[in-house]
Design a protein around this motif. Structure first.
Motif, PDB file in Angstrom:
ATOM      1  N   ALA A 239       0.850  -1.188   0.000  1.00 35.82           N
ATOM      2  CA  ALA A 239       0.000   0.000   0.000  1.00 35.82           C
ATOM      3  C   ALA A 239       0.885   1.237   0.000  1.00 35.82           C
ATOM      4  CB  ALA A 239      -0.922   0.014   1.225  1.00 35.82           C
ATOM      5  N   VAL A 240       0.339   2.313  -0.566  1.00 39.48           N
ATOM      6  CA  VAL A 240       1.011   3.607  -0.547  1.00 39.48           C
ATOM      7  C   VAL A 240       0.031   4.622   0.042  1.00 39.48           C
ATOM      8  CG1 VAL A 240       2.138   5.418  -1.892  1.00 39.48           C
ATOM      9  CG2 VAL A 240       2.337   3.018  -2.607  1.00 39.48           C
ATOM     10  N   ARG A 241       0.469   5.312   1.092  1.00 38.25           N
ATOM     11  CA  ARG A 241      -0.386   6.314   1.747  1.00 38.25           C
ATOM     12  C   ARG A 241       0.284   7.682   1.665  1.00 38.25           C
ATOM     13  NH1 ARG A 241      -0.406   5.690   7.077  1.00 38.25           N
ATOM     14  NH2 ARG A 241       1.031   3.926   7.226  1.00 38.25           N
ATOM     15  N   ARG A 242      -0.495   8.673   1.274  1.00 37.35           N
ATOM     16  CA  ARG A 242       0.029  10.034   1.261  1.00 37.35           C
ATOM     17  C   ARG A 242      -0.215  10.651   2.636  1.00 37.35           C
ATOM     18  NH1 ARG A 242      -1.187  14.092  -3.683  1.00 37.35           N
ATOM     19  NH2 ARG A 242      -1.003  12.060  -4.713  1.00 37.35           N
ATOM     20  N   THR A 243       0.847  11.067   3.301  1.00 32.40           N
ATOM     21  CA  THR A 243       0.737  11.607   4.654  1.00 32.40           C
ATOM     22  C   THR A 243       1.124  13.083   4.733  1.00 32.40           C
ATOM     23  OG1 THR A 243       2.959  10.759   5.129  1.00 32.40           O
ATOM     24  CG2 THR A 243       1.090   9.386   5.776  1.00 32.40           C
TER      25      THR A 243
END
Length: 292
Positions: A239-243
């Motif tokens: 998964a890739v999460r923009r934080t």
């Protein structure tokens, strides 16, 4: 020896099953953090341990003589002063405790200057800290704390967490919270509750080691969309999460592939990389992995 043991603990409200067979084991002297999303059943567990509600099934065993409970929104008669509230709690629960203890716990809660003010003028955070002082003044063997830091500013949170940490070893503490950083700071054991079921229970170290997928924090200049798309397509990326406007968190299934391929992917899309860091697992990572 365990201070708290439950076996197959169940609670139903009509057709809703709030708890579905919870087996808690809380060693004596531990600080046990019960974490979970809203509606997981944390408050119900504490109410059953305190004897405020009856279980639908299962058993509860409390091996402590003196139990104190702090609800998530403590309330007090507004005409009493903070000192009078805590002194009344001392007189009712442990009259043998000297009166000097009242001033000590008020100081620990950061309420010395407000001790002789009527509590009707206290803020919600002050009431939360007052509740903590009233809970510990009788030196209970077991403290059941429901969201003890939920209404506190950073200074108040620091005071309450310090007080909880100092109780460890002398008393047993069970606290429910959704603030994962608080659990990681003061608890030595943790239970993860979701939808009325206990998903994990054990020491904090055991929970963190080897449970959550390794993650990488990638900071680069906008736009992030090409980087996010390229990384999401790699087979080793879970998964890739923009934080943040310049930050992505990349969850991986293969640390070895990430080490050899991550920089190549960033180079192929022409990313203006500011920083890349590998991050060890923390409680938030594990919590998301267990409850998603």
């Amino acid at each position: 020896m365990n201070a708290v043991t439950t076996a197959g603990l169940r609670k139903r409200y009509g057709r809703h099953e709030a708890l579905a067979g919870v087996d808690l084991v809380v060693p004596r002297g531990s600080v046990y953090g019960l974490v979970g999303p809203n509606g997981a059943g944390k408050t119900t567990v504490l109410a059953l341990l305190a004897g405020l509600r009856r279980p639908t099934g299962g058993t509860v065993e409390i091996a402590c003589d003196r139990v104190a409970v702090l609800p998530d929104t403590p309330g007090f008669d507004p005409w009493l002063t903070g000192f009078e509230v805590v002194d009344l709690a001392r007189a009712l629960t442990a009259p043998e405790v000297p009166g000097s203890r009242v001033a000590e716990v008020l100081a620990d809660a950061g309420l010395t200057e407000a001790a002789h003010r009527r509590v009707g003028g206290y803020s919600r955070g002050m009431l939360q800290r007052l509740g903590m002082a009233a809970t510990v003044v009788g030196d209970p063997d077991l403290l059941l704390l429901d969201e003890p830091c939920s209404a506190l500013d950073p200074a108040g949170r620091r005071e309450v967490l310090g007080l909880i940490a100092r109780l460890g070893g002398r008393a047993t503490v069970v606290l429910s919270t959704h603030l994962l950083a608080d659990v990681q700071e003061v608890c030595d054991r943790v239970g993860v509750l979701a939808a009325g079921r206990l998903l994990h229970q054990g020491s904090l170290d055991d929970l963190l080691v080897g449970r959550a997928a390794p993650t990488w924090v990638v900071r680069c200049r906008p736009p992030l969309e090409p980087v996010e798309t390229a990384l999401s397509a790699r087979p080793w990326v879970r998964a890739v999460r923009r934080t943040g406007v310049e930050e992505l968190v990349v969850e991986t299934s293969s640390p070895a592939d990430a080490e050899t391929d991550l920089v190549r992917v960033l180079a192929d899309v022409g990313a203006h990389v500011l920083r890349v860091d590998r991050r060890g697992a923390d409680l938030e990572d594990v919590f998301l992995e267990l409850t998603r």
